[in-house]
Enzyme design. Structure first.
Site, PDB file in Angstrom:
ATOM      1  N   HIS A  77      -0.536   9.062  47.403  1.00  0.00           N
ATOM      2  CA  HIS A  77      -0.192   7.951  46.528  1.00  0.00           C
ATOM      3  C   HIS A  77      -1.119   6.770  46.807  1.00  0.00           C
ATOM      4  O   HIS A  77      -1.339   6.403  47.962  1.00  0.00           O
ATOM      5  CB  HIS A  77       1.250   7.491  46.764  1.00  0.00           C
ATOM      6  CG  HIS A  77       2.264   8.422  46.177  1.00  0.00           C
ATOM      7  ND1 HIS A  77       3.581   8.479  46.605  1.00  0.00           N
ATOM      8  CD2 HIS A  77       2.168   9.340  45.181  1.00  0.00           C
ATOM      9  CE1 HIS A  77       4.234   9.377  45.907  1.00  0.00           C
ATOM     10  NE2 HIS A  77       3.404   9.923  45.041  1.00  0.00           N
TER      11      HIS A  77
ATOM     12  N   HIS B 111       6.878  19.983  39.727  1.00  0.00           N
ATOM     13  CA  HIS B 111       6.656  18.668  40.355  1.00  0.00           C
ATOM     14  C   HIS B 111       7.858  18.257  41.197  1.00  0.00           C
ATOM     15  O   HIS B 111       7.709  17.515  42.173  1.00  0.00           O
ATOM     16  CB  HIS B 111       6.374  17.618  39.281  1.00  0.00           C
ATOM     17  CG  HIS B 111       5.633  16.431  39.801  1.00  0.00           C
ATOM     18  ND1 HIS B 111       4.362  16.522  40.352  1.00  0.00           N
ATOM     19  CD2 HIS B 111       5.964  15.120  39.881  1.00  0.00           C
ATOM     20  CE1 HIS B 111       3.951  15.326  40.728  1.00  0.00           C
ATOM     21  NE2 HIS B 111       4.913  14.455  40.455  1.00  0.00           N
TER      22      HIS B 111
ATOM     23  N   TYR C 195      11.139   7.229  46.744  1.00  0.00           N
ATOM     24  CA  TYR C 195      11.885   8.236  47.485  1.00  0.00           C
ATOM     25  C   TYR C 195      12.962   7.597  48.360  1.00  0.00           C
ATOM     26  O   TYR C 195      13.953   8.235  48.684  1.00  0.00           O
ATOM     27  CB  TYR C 195      10.934   9.079  48.334  1.00  0.00           C
ATOM     28  CG  TYR C 195       9.945   9.835  47.507  1.00  0.00           C
ATOM     29  CD1 TYR C 195      10.369  10.862  46.675  1.00  0.00           C
ATOM     30  CD2 TYR C 195       8.598   9.500  47.500  1.00  0.00           C
ATOM     31  CE1 TYR C 195       9.464  11.550  45.881  1.00  0.00           C
ATOM     32  CE2 TYR C 195       7.692  10.177  46.706  1.00  0.00           C
ATOM     33  CZ  TYR C 195       8.133  11.201  45.905  1.00  0.00           C
ATOM     34  OH  TYR C 195       7.244  11.874  45.115  1.00  0.00           O
TER      35      TYR C 195
ATOM     36  N   LYS D 100      -6.000  12.734  42.874  1.00  0.00           N
ATOM     37  CA  LYS D 100      -6.302  11.883  41.729  1.00  0.00           C
ATOM     38  C   LYS D 100      -7.407  10.901  42.070  1.00  0.00           C
ATOM     39  O   LYS D 100      -7.462  10.348  43.156  1.00  0.00           O
ATOM     40  CB  LYS D 100      -5.042  11.101  41.305  1.00  0.00           C
ATOM     41  CG  LYS D 100      -4.018  11.938  40.566  1.00  0.00           C
ATOM     42  CD  LYS D 100      -2.891  11.058  40.037  1.00  0.00           C
ATOM     43  CE  LYS D 100      -1.896  11.857  39.219  1.00  0.00           C
ATOM     44  NZ  LYS D 100      -0.798  11.003  38.711  1.00  0.00           N
TER      45      LYS D 100
ATOM     46  N   ARG E   8       7.429  19.051  44.803  1.00  0.00           N
ATOM     47  CA  ARG E   8       6.656  18.039  45.543  1.00  0.00           C
ATOM     48  C   ARG E   8       7.556  16.863  45.913  1.00  0.00           C
ATOM     49  O   ARG E   8       7.498  16.352  47.036  1.00  0.00           O
ATOM     50  CB  ARG E   8       5.488  17.604  44.675  1.00  0.00           C
ATOM     51  CG  ARG E   8       4.679  16.415  45.175  1.00  0.00           C
ATOM     52  CD  ARG E   8       3.468  16.251  44.257  1.00  0.00           C
ATOM     53  NE  ARG E   8       3.001  14.879  44.154  1.00  0.00           N
ATOM     54  CZ  ARG E   8       2.132  14.317  44.978  1.00  0.00           C
ATOM     55  NH1 ARG E   8       1.662  15.005  46.007  1.00  0.00           N
ATOM     56  NH2 ARG E   8       1.722  13.080  44.788  1.00  0.00           N
TER      57      ARG E   8
ATOM     58  N   ARG F  22       0.265  18.471  44.387  1.00  0.00           N
ATOM     59  CA  ARG F  22       0.418  18.500  42.936  1.00  0.00           C
ATOM     60  C   ARG F  22       0.010  19.901  42.477  1.00  0.00           C
ATOM     61  O   ARG F  22      -0.789  20.574  43.135  1.00  0.00           O
ATOM     62  CB  ARG F  22      -0.480  17.464  42.266  1.00  0.00           C
ATOM     63  CG  ARG F  22      -0.199  16.018  42.666  1.00  0.00           C
ATOM     64  CD  ARG F  22      -1.212  15.069  42.015  1.00  0.00           C
ATOM     65  NE  ARG F  22      -0.919  13.674  42.314  1.00  0.00           N
ATOM     66  CZ  ARG F  22      -1.449  13.000  43.324  1.00  0.00           C
ATOM     67  NH1 ARG F  22      -2.320  13.598  44.137  1.00  0.00           N
ATOM     68  NH2 ARG F  22      -1.143  11.731  43.521  1.00  0.00           N
TER      69      ARG F  22
END
Length: 308
Positions: free
Chosen positions: A279, A253, A288, A185, A256, A162
């Site tokens: 994730h 983004h 994806y 995150k 990524r 990110r």
């Protein structure tokens, strides 16, 4: 807004947010969004019932109350995705509150969020991703700034970082080995491989950078030596996008997303890609798969002799 709710309700909200921060490692941006969404719900109930919403009134929320709240959001012009997010925050708060206060939160938990079509990531193809990196480097008259911007974008594409993770790298992270320990995150750590291309790009930038790398200082510096503002990377990629004639979805983004999609297309394992991207849920990574299916269908339709 906080003046329109009871002290007991306000305290319950803050205690829930504190638990989300401590137990789930929620990021501050997430905490801010949670607070705003649940406050909006409590303020709505206050106006809807024309009385302060303490803990007992909150425990008596009904299905018609929830329908009225969703109608209120629609009337405010909230998009389905935004409505779903707000309802999710309210449900999380109610699960926590019901467990503490001993009431049944069925009316809230069973409330249905509006359906919306999830936006799929829009990756760049490999040649466009390479062209983006090369073009980004040529946007600045200062060679070290061009090298800096190219290094950041290379990390997004080459390591799946990110933008906040790339700009969060410190002097102590250099020299880079074959992998990097990234804090993503919610404070979650993961190990990502570093391709020689990405390592070389950072090395070239550091050779040209007029500021010495310091262990606790950011690797990527602004023109005056401070931390690099992510908006500058967004601007330089936007400029490169326009020069290359790429769509508006070609953002930092998207680099990524491209990393993940190209790994998947090359036969990468979905769970391994989930780990590399950081994730929390496999369902996020599974987006994806849909992207790859779309790409494959386009190739099929364009090349198969019987297609069309």
């Amino acid at each position: 807004m906080t003046l329109l709710i009871s002290p007991a309700a306000r305290d319950a909200l803050e205690n829930w947010l504190a638990s989300a921060r401590a137990l789930k490692g929620a990021a501050e941006n997430t905490i801010t969004a949670y607070r705003a969404d649940v406050l909006e719900f409590i303020v709505f109930l206050t106006a809807h019932h024309a009385e302060p919403q303490g803990l007992k009134p909150l425990a008596r929320v009904t299905t018609p109350d929830m329908r009225a709240f969703m109608a209120h959001l629609r009337g405010q012009g909230a998009a389905p995705r935004s409505m779903a997010r707000k309802l999710s925050a309210v449900k999380s708060f109610y699960r926590w509150l019901a467990e503490r206060e001993g009431f049944e939160p069925t009316a809230v938990i069973m409330a249905r969020a509006p359906k919306f079509q999830k936006k799929l990531p829009r990756p760049l193809d490999e040649s466009a991703a390479r062209a983006m990196i090369e073009t980004v480097e040529m946007q600045s008259a200062d060679s070290w700034i061009g090298a800096r911007d190219a290094a950041v974008v290379t990390l997004l594409y080459g390591c799946g970082l990110r933008i906040s993770e790339a700009l969060g790298l410190r002097g102590r992270d250099w020299p880079m080995g074959e992998s990097l320990r990234i804090t993503g995150k919610g404070g979650k750590e993961r190990i990502v491989p570093v391709l020689p291309l990405a390592r070389d790009a950072v090395g070239i930038y550091l050779q040209l950078c007029p500021f010495e790398p310091e262990p606790e200082a950011p690797i990527f510096r602004g023109a005056r030596g401070g931390a690099l503002n992510p908006r500058l990377i967004q601007k330089v990629t936007e400029k490169a996008r326009l020069q290359l004639g790429l769509p508006a979805t070609a953002t930092p983004h998207a680099m990524r997303h491209s990393f993940a999609t190209h790994l998947l297309a090359a036969g990468g394992d979905l769970r391994a890609i989930q780990e590399l991207l950081g994730h929390a849920s496999l369902s996020t990574t599974q987006a994806y798969t849909a992207v790859d299916e779309v790409h494959l269908m386009k190739v099929y339709e364009a090349t198969h002799p019987k297609a069309g």
